[in-house]
Design a protein around this motif. Structure first.
Motif, short mmCIF file in Angstrom:
data_model
loop_
_atom_site.label_atom_id
_atom_site.label_comp_id
_atom_site.label_asym_id
_atom_site.label_seq_id
_atom_site.Cartn_x
_atom_site.Cartn_y
_atom_site.Cartn_z
N PHE A 168 6.15 9.71 5.98
CA PHE A 168 5.15 9.04 5.16
C PHE A 168 4.70 7.76 5.85
O PHE A 168 5.50 7.06 6.49
CB PHE A 168 5.70 8.72 3.77
N GLY A 169 3.42 7.46 5.70
CA GLY A 169 2.87 6.24 6.27
C GLY A 169 2.34 5.34 5.16
O GLY A 169 2.09 5.79 4.04
N TYR A 170 2.20 4.08 5.49
CA TYR A 170 1.69 3.08 4.56
C TYR A 170 0.56 2.34 5.25
O TYR A 170 0.67 1.99 6.42
CB TYR A 170 2.79 2.12 4.14
N SER A 171 -0.51 2.08 4.52
CA SER A 171 -1.65 1.44 5.17
C SER A 171 -2.49 0.63 4.19
O SER A 171 -3.40 1.16 3.55
CB SER A 171 -2.53 2.48 5.85
N PRO A 172 -2.22 -0.67 4.06
CA PRO A 172 -3.11 -1.53 3.27
C PRO A 172 -4.55 -1.49 3.80
O PRO A 172 -5.50 -1.54 3.03
CB PRO A 172 -2.50 -2.92 3.45
N LEU A 173 -4.70 -1.39 5.13
CA LEU A 173 -6.03 -1.38 5.72
C LEU A 173 -6.80 -0.13 5.31
O LEU A 173 -8.02 -0.19 5.09
CB LEU A 173 -5.93 -1.46 7.25
N ALA A 174 -6.10 1.00 5.18
CA ALA A 174 -6.77 2.22 4.73
C ALA A 174 -7.27 2.08 3.30
O ALA A 174 -8.32 2.63 2.93
CB ALA A 174 -5.82 3.42 4.83
N GLU A 175 -6.55 1.31 2.47
CA GLU A 175 -7.02 1.07 1.10
C GLU A 175 -8.29 0.22 1.11
O GLU A 175 -9.20 0.43 0.32
CB GLU A 175 -5.93 0.39 0.27
N VAL A 176 -8.34 -0.75 2.02
CA VAL A 176 -9.56 -1.55 2.17
C VAL A 176 -10.73 -0.64 2.53
O VAL A 176 -11.80 -0.67 1.90
CB VAL A 176 -9.38 -2.64 3.24
#
Length: 333
Positions: A15-23
């Motif tokens: 699994f990956g996490y990405s605050p930037l992808a949410e932006v």
């Protein structure tokens, strides 16, 4: 698109996490002609605050449509990844890579002038983009990030339980309507992509709030591909963000105004610290109220990493629903 689920690939699925992808996904949402009902509460909360943000440039970099820029969807395997970490990485990218990806994103359409100017500015244009994303993050995402993380963590826990119960293929079984499994092959229905079969060595699954209802596939790097998909329970993120319990309603009379407000927030799993930050209360005070709610059957708790998360019970959900009907005048006489 067909991805062969080899032993190597399954062994390197994470699994990956990405605050930037949410932006990026939220910006793509803002540029859409219509925003789905699920995200309407968020839009009402942030619309006026975004007046001074250069949304034309942001939407030019991450427009709605068939293609999304890969440089905004780079995942991290650590849940501790911050937007600051990802923006530092973005600032180090070559302007040529950004130019090439934006050219692909806008293929077949006229590139907006603001995007042309950004690309022409080279490294200074990249710095401008980093600063703009940071400004947007502070207004549109950061205030809601703890609630979003709660749903994302809950999604990862759900997938892990599916794997334990049904094996590795169960991890991917109900990921998205465009995803299906067939004899060791992961099929993805993306007609605008090249019809091809890929043999990958690493798969990253990135649960997201704002990507709903879409699915984003990134297979730009050889042997590596990622799927950014909508986490389960996305709609719960926005429940209660702008409608705290009122002092005169029945739930407040029954539980007390503060406990009623806390309970209304627990549509998503939240920790004591997260609740204290959202409500402007001390952690000690919130902890006492949570203990009472838990002891009375209104909330359940469990440990997740270093935090203890709290969530409404079915009893609490029923009481809140009944109270909402009474407050809005929908209850029967």
């Amino acid at each position: 698109m067909r991805f062969k689920l080899s032993v190597d690939l399954l062994g390197n699925t994470r699994f990956g996490y990405s605050p930037l992808a949410e932006v990026a996904s939220s910006v793509r949402l803002l540029g859409s002609p219509q925003i789905g009902h699920i995200h309407q509460p968020w839009l009402r909360e942030v619309r006026s605050s975004l007046a001074d943000i250069d949304l034309a440039l942001l939407c030019g970099v991450a427009p709605p449509g068939r293609w999304a820029p890969s440089f905004l969807f780079t995942p991290s395997s650590s849940p501790q990844t911050t937007i600051e970490d990802q923006l530092r990485g973005l600032g180090e990218l070559s302007p040529e890579l950004i130019r090439d990806e934006l050219t692909t994103v806008w293929s077949g359409r006229d590139v907006p002038r603001c995007v042309q100017d950004l690309v022409a500015a080279g490294q200074s244009g990249t710095r401008r983009l980093v600063d703009l994303i940071w400004e947007y993050w502070q207004i549109a995402i950061e205030p809601y990030w703890p609630r979003m993380c709660a749903v994302l963590e809950d999604e990862v826990a759900y997938r892990a339980s599916q794997t334990l119960a049904g094996g590795l293929f169960a991890l991917l079984a109900d990921l998205h309507p465009e995803v299906s499994l067939d004899a060791g092959t992961l099929n993805i229905d993306k007609p605008h992509h090249v019809d091809a079969t890929y043999v990958g060595a690493e798969l990253t699954l990135i649960p997201s709030v704002f990507v709903w209802p879409n699915l984003i596939v990134d297979h730009e790097r050889d042997g590596t591909f990622s799927l950014t998909y909508a986490a389960r329970g996305v709609g719960r993120v926005w429940e209660g963000i702008s409608c705290p319990a009122r002092q005169e309603d029945g739930l407040s009379a029954l539980l007390g105004r503060t406990r009623a407000t806390i309970l209304a927030r627990l549509t998503v799993p939240l920790s004591t610290t997260q609740l204290a930050r959202e409500l402007g209360l001390s952690p000690g005070s919130v902890s006492q109220h949570l203990s009472i709610l838990r002891d009375s059957g209104m909330a359940v708790s469990w440990r997740s990493g270093r935090s203890v998360l709290y969530h409404q019970t079915p009893l609490a959900e029923s009481l809140i629903a009944a109270n909402s009907m009474q407050v809005t005048g929908q209850g029967s006489a």
